[in-house]
Design a protein around this motif. Sequence first.
Motif, short mmCIF file in Angstrom:
data_model
loop_
_atom_site.label_atom_id
_atom_site.label_comp_id
_atom_site.label_asym_id
_atom_site.label_seq_id
_atom_site.Cartn_x
_atom_site.Cartn_y
_atom_site.Cartn_z
N LEU A 85 74.62 0.21 -37.90
CA LEU A 85 75.06 1.57 -38.26
C LEU A 85 74.15 2.24 -39.30
N ARG A 86 73.04 1.65 -39.64
CA ARG A 86 72.22 2.13 -40.77
C ARG A 86 71.71 3.56 -40.62
N ARG A 87 71.68 4.11 -39.43
CA ARG A 87 71.19 5.47 -39.25
C ARG A 87 72.24 6.53 -39.61
N LYS A 88 73.44 6.11 -39.92
CA LYS A 88 74.51 7.06 -40.23
C LYS A 88 74.65 7.20 -41.75
N ALA A 89 74.77 8.42 -42.22
CA ALA A 89 75.00 8.64 -43.65
C ALA A 89 76.48 8.46 -43.96
N THR A 90 77.33 8.98 -43.07
CA THR A 90 78.77 8.81 -43.21
C THR A 90 79.32 8.35 -41.87
N ILE A 91 80.51 7.77 -41.93
CA ILE A 91 81.18 7.29 -40.72
C ILE A 91 82.68 7.53 -40.89
N THR A 123 83.52 4.75 -35.12
CA THR A 123 84.41 4.82 -36.29
C THR A 123 84.54 3.44 -36.91
N VAL A 124 84.97 3.42 -38.15
CA VAL A 124 85.14 2.15 -38.86
C VAL A 124 86.19 1.29 -38.15
N LEU A 125 87.35 1.85 -37.89
CA LEU A 125 88.42 1.07 -37.29
C LEU A 125 88.16 0.76 -35.82
N GLY A 126 87.50 1.66 -35.11
CA GLY A 126 87.13 1.38 -33.72
C GLY A 126 86.16 0.21 -33.63
N THR A 127 85.20 0.18 -34.53
CA THR A 127 84.26 -0.93 -34.60
C THR A 127 84.97 -2.21 -35.01
N ALA A 128 85.86 -2.09 -36.00
CA ALA A 128 86.57 -3.26 -36.52
C ALA A 128 87.49 -3.88 -35.47
N VAL A 129 88.12 -3.07 -34.65
CA VAL A 129 89.04 -3.60 -33.64
C VAL A 129 88.27 -4.46 -32.64
N MET A 130 87.18 -3.94 -32.10
CA MET A 130 86.41 -4.71 -31.12
C MET A 130 85.81 -5.97 -31.75
N LEU A 131 85.30 -5.83 -32.95
CA LEU A 131 84.73 -6.98 -33.65
C LEU A 131 85.80 -8.04 -33.90
N ALA A 132 86.97 -7.62 -34.35
CA ALA A 132 88.05 -8.57 -34.67
C ALA A 132 88.56 -9.30 -33.44
N ILE A 133 88.69 -8.60 -32.32
CA ILE A 133 89.14 -9.25 -31.09
C ILE A 133 88.13 -10.31 -30.67
N THR A 134 86.87 -9.93 -30.66
CA THR A 134 85.81 -10.87 -30.28
C THR A 134 85.79 -12.07 -31.22
N SER A 141 81.23 6.84 -46.80
CA SER A 141 79.81 6.50 -46.78
C SER A 141 79.60 5.24 -45.95
N LEU A 142 78.38 5.03 -45.54
CA LEU A 142 78.04 3.85 -44.74
C LEU A 142 78.42 2.57 -45.47
N VAL A 143 78.14 2.50 -46.75
CA VAL A 143 78.44 1.28 -47.53
C VAL A 143 79.93 0.99 -47.53
N VAL A 144 80.74 2.00 -47.78
CA VAL A 144 82.20 1.81 -47.78
C VAL A 144 82.68 1.41 -46.38
N GLY A 145 82.14 2.06 -45.35
CA GLY A 145 82.52 1.74 -43.97
C GLY A 145 82.23 0.30 -43.60
N ILE A 146 81.03 -0.18 -43.93
CA ILE A 146 80.70 -1.56 -43.55
C ILE A 146 81.44 -2.57 -44.41
N ILE A 147 81.79 -2.20 -45.63
CA ILE A 147 82.61 -3.11 -46.44
C ILE A 147 84.01 -3.23 -45.85
N ILE A 148 84.57 -2.12 -45.39
CA ILE A 148 85.89 -2.17 -44.74
C ILE A 148 85.82 -3.05 -43.50
N ILE A 149 84.80 -2.86 -42.68
CA ILE A 149 84.63 -3.68 -41.48
C ILE A 149 84.48 -5.15 -41.86
#
Length: 152
Positions: free
Chosen positions: A32-38, A51-62, A118-126
């Motif tokens: 996701l590094r090319r995104k300033a915000t998500i 989205t943060v939660l859309g990414t997190a859902v697929m990642l978590a299931i896998t 911000s990207l940092v907050v988004g990836i920390i949540i994920i």
Amino acid sequence: MNTEMKSKLMKGAVKTGVINAIINIVIQYFLLRRKATIPISVDSITNTTETVLGTAVMLAITLSVILTFIAYFGIKEKKMSFFPNTVLLALKNGFVTFGILTSLAVLWQKYMGTVAVSLVVGIIIIGVIAGLVSGFVNYLTLKESIISEEKK
């Protein structure tokens, strides 16, 4: 299962969760590094926006399915049979993870709306979500799979 064994499983689950959180934060940064915000979520069933939660859902299931198998094959004690027990446990973990995270995403969207972070907050949540899922799946898989004296 005795208290000592539960404590050992809990320590292992915490370690697994922390390691997976760090690994997934790094992976998501590069994805996701090319995104300033998500956005955390958007008001749409189907969307083309990451989205943060859309990414997190697929990642978590896998993660829940894969880590169920990894945890099972890492057991050195006497364990339940792989098929059908572990296969069904992997499916259960996947469905439970999907249900919980999707419900939380829907509730977030309903009560908070679309919030961009911000990207940092988004990836920390994920990463935190990935760590929690990893820890819980590891603990539950080992707890269900190890045959203790009480289960015999």
